[in-house]
Each structure stands twice: as structure tokens, then as C-alpha cells.
Write a protein that holds these residues in place. Sequence first.
Motif, short mmCIF file in Angstrom:
data_model
loop_
_atom_site.label_atom_id
_atom_site.label_comp_id
_atom_site.label_asym_id
_atom_site.label_seq_id
_atom_site.Cartn_x
_atom_site.Cartn_y
_atom_site.Cartn_z
N ARG A 1 0.82 -1.20 0.00
CA ARG A 1 0.00 0.00 0.00
C ARG A 1 0.86 1.26 0.00
O ARG A 1 0.57 2.23 -0.70
N VAL A 2 1.92 1.23 0.76
CA VAL A 2 2.84 2.37 0.80
C VAL A 2 3.49 2.59 -0.57
O VAL A 2 3.57 3.72 -1.07
N LEU A 3 3.95 1.51 -1.19
CA LEU A 3 4.58 1.62 -2.50
C LEU A 3 3.61 2.13 -3.55
O LEU A 3 3.98 2.91 -4.44
N ALA A 4 2.34 1.72 -3.46
CA ALA A 4 1.35 2.16 -4.43
C ALA A 4 1.13 3.67 -4.36
O ALA A 4 0.91 4.33 -5.39
N HIS A 5 1.19 4.23 -3.17
CA HIS A 5 0.95 5.66 -3.00
C HIS A 5 2.23 6.50 -3.12
O HIS A 5 2.16 7.67 -3.50
N SER A 6 3.37 5.91 -2.79
CA SER A 6 4.60 6.71 -2.67
C SER A 6 5.69 6.36 -3.66
O SER A 6 6.79 6.91 -3.57
N TRP A 7 5.42 5.46 -4.62
CA TRP A 7 6.49 5.03 -5.52
C TRP A 7 7.11 6.18 -6.31
O TRP A 7 8.33 6.16 -6.56
N PRO A 8 6.35 7.22 -6.74
CA PRO A 8 7.03 8.31 -7.45
C PRO A 8 8.07 9.01 -6.58
O PRO A 8 9.17 9.34 -7.05
N LEU B 1 11.06 6.54 -6.00
CA LEU B 1 11.87 6.42 -7.21
C LEU B 1 12.72 7.67 -7.39
O LEU B 1 13.91 7.58 -7.73
N GLY B 2 12.12 8.83 -7.15
CA GLY B 2 12.87 10.07 -7.28
C GLY B 2 14.01 10.14 -6.29
O GLY B 2 15.13 10.56 -6.63
N ALA C 1 16.46 25.97 4.32
CA ALA C 1 15.48 25.42 3.38
C ALA C 1 14.03 25.56 3.85
O ALA C 1 13.16 25.96 3.07
N PRO C 2 13.70 25.23 5.12
CA PRO C 2 12.30 25.37 5.53
C PRO C 2 11.77 26.79 5.36
O PRO C 2 10.63 26.98 4.93
N ALA C 3 12.59 27.80 5.67
CA ALA C 3 12.15 29.18 5.51
C ALA C 3 11.94 29.52 4.03
O ALA C 3 11.00 30.24 3.67
N MET C 4 12.82 29.01 3.17
CA MET C 4 12.66 29.24 1.74
C MET C 4 11.36 28.63 1.23
O MET C 4 10.64 29.25 0.43
N ILE C 5 11.05 27.42 1.70
CA ILE C 5 9.84 26.74 1.24
C ILE C 5 8.60 27.48 1.72
O ILE C 5 7.62 27.63 0.98
N ARG C 6 8.62 27.95 2.97
CA ARG C 6 7.47 28.70 3.48
C ARG C 6 7.27 29.99 2.69
O ARG C 6 6.14 30.45 2.51
N ARG C 7 8.37 30.58 2.19
CA ARG C 7 8.28 31.87 1.52
C ARG C 7 7.81 31.75 0.08
O ARG C 7 6.95 32.54 -0.36
N VAL C 8 8.34 30.81 -0.69
CA VAL C 8 8.01 30.76 -2.13
C VAL C 8 7.36 29.46 -2.56
O VAL C 8 6.98 29.32 -3.72
N GLY C 9 7.24 28.48 -1.65
CA GLY C 9 6.58 27.23 -2.01
C GLY C 9 7.56 26.13 -2.33
O GLY C 9 8.65 26.36 -2.86
N HIS C 10 7.15 24.91 -2.02
CA HIS C 10 8.05 23.77 -2.16
C HIS C 10 8.35 23.44 -3.62
O HIS C 10 9.44 23.00 -3.95
N VAL C 11 7.42 23.67 -4.52
CA VAL C 11 7.65 23.35 -5.93
C VAL C 11 8.75 24.23 -6.51
O VAL C 11 9.67 23.76 -7.19
N LEU D 1 5.57 15.47 -10.41
CA LEU D 1 4.30 15.08 -11.02
C LEU D 1 3.42 14.25 -10.08
O LEU D 1 2.31 13.87 -10.46
N ALA D 2 3.91 13.97 -8.87
CA ALA D 2 3.11 13.21 -7.91
C ALA D 2 1.88 14.02 -7.51
O ALA D 2 1.98 15.20 -7.19
N ALA D 3 0.72 13.38 -7.53
CA ALA D 3 -0.54 14.08 -7.22
C ALA D 3 -0.77 14.11 -5.72
O ALA D 3 -1.63 13.42 -5.16
#
Length: 410
Positions: free
Chosen positions: A3-10, A13-14, A61-71, A177-179
Motif C-alpha cells: 500500500r505504501v509503495l502504491a501511494h509513494s512510488w514516485p 523512485l525520485g 530550506a524550511p524558511a525558503m519553502i514557506r516563503r516561495v513554495g516547495h515546488v 508530477l506526484a498528485a
Amino acid sequence: MLRVLAHSWPLLLGVMLLMVGNGVQGTLLGIRGNVEGFSTFQLSVVMSAYFVGFLFGSMRAPAMIRRVGHVRVFAALGSLISAILVIYPVFPDWVAWTLLRVLAGFCFSGIYITAESWLNNTATNETRGQALSAYMIVQMLGIIASQVLMNLPDTSGFALFIIPSVLVSLAFMPILLAATPAPTFESTRRLSFRELFRISPLGCVGMLLTGGVFSAMFGMASVWGAQVNLSVREISMFVGALYVGGLVLQYPIGWASDRMDRRKLIMGLSFIAAAAMAITAFANPPFVVLLGAAVLLGGITNPVYALLIAYTNDFLNREDMAAASAGLIFLNGFGAIFGPLITGWMMETFGSGGFFLFIAILFLALGTYALWRMSQRAAPAVTGGFSSLSPTASSLAVDAVLDRGQGGRG
């Protein structure tokens, strides 16, 4: 697990592709630096630079992500990593490599935090333990696989720099591309280092020492191999054996730690590692024995890191664990900065055996300190469950382990 692999494989793999790319880089620079005529000290500076950047990245890094987004952070850092990997052979200068390694360490730290937050966000309380176990396994497998690529016959050309760059670029595809919804970052209460040391002197001192061990092992192994004229194939086998040991021995040592005073286990494992490394430093053993020493070294270092975190948590309430883990990881990262530098100096002063001798000294110091601490305080009456952890994991992954492994304590 399915179940974990089905949801988290992307994501998994990355992460594996990222570790393959990073593993090739770490080993290749030690070999290529020797080809370029860099001194052992110069290569030790290059290797230490990665841990400087990694430590700084873990804080920013956490501050950067909070400021501009993780993507955006993920894409920006990933693009920079791909560029760095192909710039190395263009500027074969140790000062340039040092600056590039600082950037690489910063970027990989941010990438790991982002990937781990995604993984943690997709998991439920029921599946988080399996997801994190899978994450640690793919990290190890990625590094082991990277050593296979090292056997391509082009250590003096460009191909082995281009391949990890491509792999890192490909790693972004399944992750981006992970949803899955964007994870959130919340502020964590901080513990001062004085308070952390009061809670667990052994945890603080141990994390500093194991940081030096870890960075010496994985930063200078290829430099040592080149110095003693091992072939590229033999160097890759030696580095791979370090990770195989960590993968194989993590569980049995963890099982034992939940059934005895963790300090006795830390002390015993440290003395075993110290004796084995001292013998290896002076005995000039054949290559097959060196592989056995590598399996033992990797198999002790990774579990001892996790044991120190688990031991410190034995004295904490649940609400203090995240703050304590952040402090311990900082101490580990700070100690890692000096590992390659001192190893390089010892290799120049005492010869190639200085690589193993430095690690032996650190483990001897850790074992002796653990023995002394046993005379200063009784073992905790209640111990939490041991969880497999790698020194490459960020504080976010460690916090997630604590959430699922220590949730019943207070």
C-alpha cells in the motif's frame, strides 16, 4: 508495504535517483581529484565543503519553502544541482570544486527536506513507519547502485559527470508530477544546546563524534582508495560495502537496543569499531579483509547514530523531541565539517592508514565517554522504540519517525 509503495512510488523512485546521482559525485570527485593532481589536504577541503553547505541548507530550506513554495524551491535547487555536476570537469581546480561542493550540499539538503515532507504528507499514522522504512532503504540502495556506475571506463572524462546530472534531472519528474498536496512547515520550539547537553551529555558528544566518523567515511573513502592505488572497481566495492553494512546490521542492532541499556550497546559497538579500525590501519590487510572492515564500519556507524537519538529521546517528553532532534542533527552536521579535514591531515602525516586511525580514535572516544556516563547516571526506566535512521536524513524525517515511534509517551 504494498500500500505504501502504491501511494509513494514516485517519491521513492525520485529519491533513489537522487541518491544514485549524489553517490556517483561523492566517489568520483575523490578519484578524479587524484587524477588532477590535488593533494590529500586539498581534497579533504573539497569533501568538507559539502557538509558546510548541507548544514546551512538544513537551516535555511524550511524558511525558503514557506516563503516561495516547495515546488519552486525544489525546481530551483534541482536545476542548480544538475548544473553543478557538469561544471566540475570544466573547472578542475580545488578552490572551484570547494565552492561548488558548498552549493551542492546546500541544494541536496533542501531537496531532501522537500522530498521527505512530501513523503510524510502522503503517509497516514498507520503507514508512516513503513513509508519511512522504505525511504531509508531506497536511500541505501541508491548509494549502492551508484557504485556500480563508477565502473564505467571514463573516470578521466566527462561521462561520469554527465550521468549523475541526468539522473538528478530525471529524479524531479516523478516527484514533481506526484498528485499530492503541498506539505506545510510549522515552526518548532528550540532547545538551547546548554539545555540539550543537560538532558543528554552522551547524545550531544556522541552526535559530534559520529558526524566526524560519517563524513570521514563517505567523504574520504575514495581519496584513501586512490592514495593506496586501488582500482576504480575496488574503490566502488569498498564504498558500496559501507552502505551494505548499514543496511544489513541496522535491524539486529535496533532489536538489541530495545532490550538493554542503550549505553552498553553504544559503548560495545564503539570499542569494536575502534579495535577493527586500528587493526586495519596498521595491518595492511588484503582487499577482501578491507571489504569486511567496510561492512562492519558502515554497519556500526548508522545504527549508533540512531541509537544516540533514541537514547536522548528516552529522557524527553514527546513535545520536546522535535526540538531535541533538530539540535542533535545540527551537532552531527557540525562535527561532519571537520571529519574530512582532520582525516586529510592524518593521511598526509601518518600515511594512508590515517584514514582508519582517525575513525578508530573517534570511536574510542565515544566508547570511553559512554562508559564514563554509565557511572554518572542510571539508565532510564522507560525506553522508546528504536527506529532506523540515516545521517543523511533531515530533521523533518527524524520528526516523522518520532511521531510514529514515540507517540505513546508523554
